[in-house]
Design a protein around this motif. Structure first.
Motif, PDB file in Angstrom:
ATOM      1  N   ILE A  20       0.840  -1.204   0.000  1.00  0.00           N
ATOM      2  CA  ILE A  20       0.000   0.000   0.000  1.00  0.00           C
ATOM      3  C   ILE A  20       0.872   1.251   0.000  1.00  0.00           C
ATOM      4  O   ILE A  20       0.598   2.219  -0.719  1.00  0.00           O
ATOM      5  CB  ILE A  20      -0.968  -0.003   1.201  1.00  0.00           C
ATOM      6  CG1 ILE A  20      -2.012  -1.105   1.037  1.00  0.00           C
ATOM      7  CG2 ILE A  20      -1.656   1.347   1.346  1.00  0.00           C
ATOM      8  CD1 ILE A  20      -2.887  -1.317   2.255  1.00  0.00           C
ATOM      9  N   ALA A  21       1.942   1.242   0.794  1.00  0.00           N
ATOM     10  CA  ALA A  21       2.840   2.399   0.843  1.00  0.00           C
ATOM     11  C   ALA A  21       3.496   2.645  -0.517  1.00  0.00           C
ATOM     12  O   ALA A  21       3.592   3.792  -0.965  1.00  0.00           O
ATOM     13  CB  ALA A  21       3.904   2.196   1.918  1.00  0.00           C
ATOM     14  N   ILE A  22       3.918   1.586  -1.187  1.00  0.00           N
ATOM     15  CA  ILE A  22       4.525   1.731  -2.513  1.00  0.00           C
ATOM     16  C   ILE A  22       3.515   2.285  -3.508  1.00  0.00           C
ATOM     17  O   ILE A  22       3.838   3.175  -4.303  1.00  0.00           O
ATOM     18  CB  ILE A  22       5.099   0.377  -2.992  1.00  0.00           C
ATOM     19  CG1 ILE A  22       6.332   0.010  -2.172  1.00  0.00           C
ATOM     20  CG2 ILE A  22       5.449   0.429  -4.476  1.00  0.00           C
ATOM     21  CD1 ILE A  22       6.831  -1.405  -2.405  1.00  0.00           C
ATOM     22  N   LEU A  23       2.284   1.773  -3.478  1.00  0.00           N
ATOM     23  CA  LEU A  23       1.249   2.268  -4.382  1.00  0.00           C
ATOM     24  C   LEU A  23       0.944   3.737  -4.132  1.00  0.00           C
ATOM     25  O   LEU A  23       0.726   4.509  -5.066  1.00  0.00           O
ATOM     26  CB  LEU A  23      -0.028   1.439  -4.241  1.00  0.00           C
ATOM     27  CG  LEU A  23       0.032   0.001  -4.735  1.00  0.00           C
ATOM     28  CD1 LEU A  23      -1.262  -0.726  -4.385  1.00  0.00           C
ATOM     29  CD2 LEU A  23       0.306  -0.054  -6.226  1.00  0.00           C
ATOM     30  N   TYR A  24       0.948   4.137  -2.870  1.00  0.00           N
ATOM     31  CA  TYR A  24       0.683   5.538  -2.522  1.00  0.00           C
ATOM     32  C   TYR A  24       1.808   6.446  -3.013  1.00  0.00           C
ATOM     33  O   TYR A  24       1.557   7.464  -3.651  1.00  0.00           O
ATOM     34  CB  TYR A  24       0.494   5.682  -1.015  1.00  0.00           C
ATOM     35  CG  TYR A  24       0.296   7.109  -0.578  1.00  0.00           C
ATOM     36  CD1 TYR A  24      -0.931   7.734  -0.744  1.00  0.00           C
ATOM     37  CD2 TYR A  24       1.330   7.841  -0.017  1.00  0.00           C
ATOM     38  CE1 TYR A  24      -1.123   9.052  -0.358  1.00  0.00           C
ATOM     39  CE2 TYR A  24       1.153   9.147   0.377  1.00  0.00           C
ATOM     40  CZ  TYR A  24      -0.074   9.751   0.206  1.00  0.00           C
ATOM     41  OH  TYR A  24      -0.255  11.057   0.585  1.00  0.00           O
ATOM     42  N   TYR A  25       3.036   6.090  -2.690  1.00  0.00           N
ATOM     43  CA  TYR A  25       4.156   6.969  -3.031  1.00  0.00           C
ATOM     44  C   TYR A  25       4.489   6.972  -4.514  1.00  0.00           C
ATOM     45  O   TYR A  25       5.113   7.905  -5.010  1.00  0.00           O
ATOM     46  CB  TYR A  25       5.381   6.622  -2.194  1.00  0.00           C
ATOM     47  CG  TYR A  25       5.214   7.058  -0.760  1.00  0.00           C
ATOM     48  CD1 TYR A  25       5.112   8.405  -0.437  1.00  0.00           C
ATOM     49  CD2 TYR A  25       5.098   6.143   0.268  1.00  0.00           C
ATOM     50  CE1 TYR A  25       4.929   8.822   0.869  1.00  0.00           C
ATOM     51  CE2 TYR A  25       4.926   6.542   1.576  1.00  0.00           C
ATOM     52  CZ  TYR A  25       4.840   7.882   1.875  1.00  0.00           C
ATOM     53  OH  TYR A  25       4.649   8.294   3.162  1.00  0.00           O
ATOM     54  N   SER A  26       4.055   5.941  -5.254  1.00  0.00           N
ATOM     55  CA  SER A  26       4.278   5.944  -6.700  1.00  0.00           C
ATOM     56  C   SER A  26       3.147   6.649  -7.440  1.00  0.00           C
ATOM     57  O   SER A  26       3.218   6.835  -8.652  1.00  0.00           O
ATOM     58  CB  SER A  26       4.433   4.520  -7.220  1.00  0.00           C
ATOM     59  OG  SER A  26       3.231   3.801  -7.039  1.00  0.00           O
ATOM     60  N   GLY A  27       2.098   7.039  -6.722  1.00  0.00           N
ATOM     61  CA  GLY A  27       1.001   7.795  -7.311  1.00  0.00           C
ATOM     62  C   GLY A  27      -0.066   6.942  -7.974  1.00  0.00           C
ATOM     63  O   GLY A  27      -0.939   7.470  -8.664  1.00  0.00           O
ATOM     64  N   ILE A  28      -0.028   5.634  -7.771  1.00  0.00           N
ATOM     65  CA  ILE A  28      -1.033   4.757  -8.373  1.00  0.00           C
ATOM     66  C   ILE A  28      -2.384   4.924  -7.680  1.00  0.00           C
ATOM     67  O   ILE A  28      -3.421   4.913  -8.338  1.00  0.00           O
ATOM     68  CB  ILE A  28      -0.550   3.291  -8.355  1.00  0.00           C
ATOM     69  CG1 ILE A  28       0.690   3.165  -9.245  1.00  0.00           C
ATOM     70  CG2 ILE A  28      -1.648   2.343  -8.804  1.00  0.00           C
ATOM     71  CD1 ILE A  28       1.352   1.816  -9.208  1.00  0.00           C
ATOM     72  N   ILE A  29      -2.363   5.073  -6.374  1.00  0.00           N
ATOM     73  CA  ILE A  29      -3.603   5.367  -5.653  1.00  0.00           C
ATOM     74  C   ILE A  29      -3.526   6.804  -5.155  1.00  0.00           C
ATOM     75  O   ILE A  29      -2.495   7.249  -4.657  1.00  0.00           O
ATOM     76  CB  ILE A  29      -3.863   4.374  -4.492  1.00  0.00           C
ATOM     77  CG1 ILE A  29      -2.683   4.314  -3.526  1.00  0.00           C
ATOM     78  CG2 ILE A  29      -4.200   3.004  -5.025  1.00  0.00           C
ATOM     79  CD1 ILE A  29      -2.928   3.458  -2.307  1.00  0.00           C
ATOM     80  N   THR A  30      -4.622   7.534  -5.306  1.00  0.00           N
ATOM     81  CA  THR A  30      -4.642   8.954  -4.921  1.00  0.00           C
ATOM     82  C   THR A  30      -5.966   9.283  -4.252  1.00  0.00           C
ATOM     83  O   THR A  30      -6.892   8.479  -4.240  1.00  0.00           O
ATOM     84  CB  THR A  30      -4.468   9.864  -6.154  1.00  0.00           C
ATOM     85  OG1 THR A  30      -5.520   9.588  -7.077  1.00  0.00           O
ATOM     86  CG2 THR A  30      -3.124   9.653  -6.823  1.00  0.00           C
ATOM     87  N   GLY A  31      -6.029  10.474  -3.723  1.00  0.00           N
ATOM     88  CA  GLY A  31      -7.267  10.982  -3.153  1.00  0.00           C
ATOM     89  C   GLY A  31      -7.554  10.443  -1.767  1.00  0.00           C
ATOM     90  O   GLY A  31      -6.662  10.000  -1.041  1.00  0.00           O
ATOM     91  N   THR A  32      -8.832  10.464  -1.417  1.00  0.00           N
ATOM     92  CA  THR A  32      -9.274  10.042  -0.088  1.00  0.00           C
ATOM     93  C   THR A  32      -8.992   8.565   0.148  1.00  0.00           C
ATOM     94  O   THR A  32      -8.557   8.176   1.235  1.00  0.00           O
ATOM     95  CB  THR A  32     -10.779  10.321   0.080  1.00  0.00           C
ATOM     96  OG1 THR A  32     -11.018  11.695  -0.195  1.00  0.00           O
ATOM     97  CG2 THR A  32     -11.236  10.002   1.485  1.00  0.00           C
ATOM     98  N   LEU A  33      -9.228   7.746  -0.871  1.00  0.00           N
ATOM     99  CA  LEU A  33      -8.961   6.316  -0.740  1.00  0.00           C
ATOM    100  C   LEU A  33      -7.493   6.063  -0.414  1.00  0.00           C
ATOM    101  O   LEU A  33      -7.170   5.215   0.428  1.00  0.00           O
ATOM    102  CB  LEU A  33      -9.335   5.578  -2.027  1.00  0.00           C
ATOM    103  CG  LEU A  33      -9.016   4.087  -2.052  1.00  0.00           C
ATOM    104  CD1 LEU A  33      -9.834   3.355  -1.001  1.00  0.00           C
ATOM    105  CD2 LEU A  33      -9.263   3.513  -3.431  1.00  0.00           C
ATOM    106  N   ALA A  34      -6.604   6.808  -1.023  1.00  0.00           N
ATOM    107  CA  ALA A  34      -5.174   6.642  -0.773  1.00  0.00           C
ATOM    108  C   ALA A  34      -4.829   6.972   0.676  1.00  0.00           C
ATOM    109  O   ALA A  34      -4.038   6.255   1.300  1.00  0.00           O
ATOM    110  CB  ALA A  34      -4.377   7.519  -1.715  1.00  0.00           C
ATOM    111  N   ILE A  35      -5.426   8.001   1.207  1.00  0.00           N
ATOM    112  CA  ILE A  35      -5.140   8.391   2.592  1.00  0.00           C
ATOM    113  C   ILE A  35      -5.680   7.348   3.566  1.00  0.00           C
ATOM    114  O   ILE A  35      -5.011   6.989   4.535  1.00  0.00           O
ATOM    115  CB  ILE A  35      -5.714   9.795   2.878  1.00  0.00           C
ATOM    116  CG1 ILE A  35      -4.953  10.819   2.038  1.00  0.00           C
ATOM    117  CG2 ILE A  35      -5.624  10.134   4.362  1.00  0.00           C
ATOM    118  CD1 ILE A  35      -5.551  12.196   2.056  1.00  0.00           C
ATOM    119  N   VAL A  36      -6.865   6.838   3.295  1.00  0.00           N
ATOM    120  CA  VAL A  36      -7.443   5.797   4.154  1.00  0.00           C
ATOM    121  C   VAL A  36      -6.587   4.535   4.100  1.00  0.00           C
ATOM    122  O   VAL A  36      -6.277   3.933   5.137  1.00  0.00           O
ATOM    123  CB  VAL A  36      -8.902   5.500   3.736  1.00  0.00           C
ATOM    124  CG1 VAL A  36      -9.435   4.275   4.448  1.00  0.00           C
ATOM    125  CG2 VAL A  36      -9.791   6.705   3.998  1.00  0.00           C
TER     126      VAL A  36
END
Length: 67
Positions: A20-36
């Motif tokens: 999840i951290a890799i997906l977040y920092y690579s920009g694959i997941i964004t927005g509210t869902l990414a923060i959750v």
């Protein structure tokens, strides 16, 4: 605080948290869902490092083989 997480449980939580951290920092997941999801990743990593899950205590679950 008595340990209630086994090694397999800790490994699974760590892998999920890192993914999840890799997906977040690579920009694959964004927005509210990414923060959750990032909050869940932090919780997963923290609980795997201390080998204790408060929810397991509430539900009477213990995946630690050493009792």
């Amino acid at each position: 605080m008595k340990k209630n997480m086994g090694s397999t449980d800790k490994l699974i939580r760590s892998v999920i948290g890192i993914i999840i951290a890799i997906l977040y920092y690579s920009g694959i997941i964004t927005g509210t869902l990414a923060i959750v999801l990032l909050a869940f990743a932090i919780i997963f990593l923290l609980t795997s490092f201390i080998s204790f899950c408060p929810l397991y205590t509430l539900f009477g679950i213990n995946t630690n083989k050493k009792i």
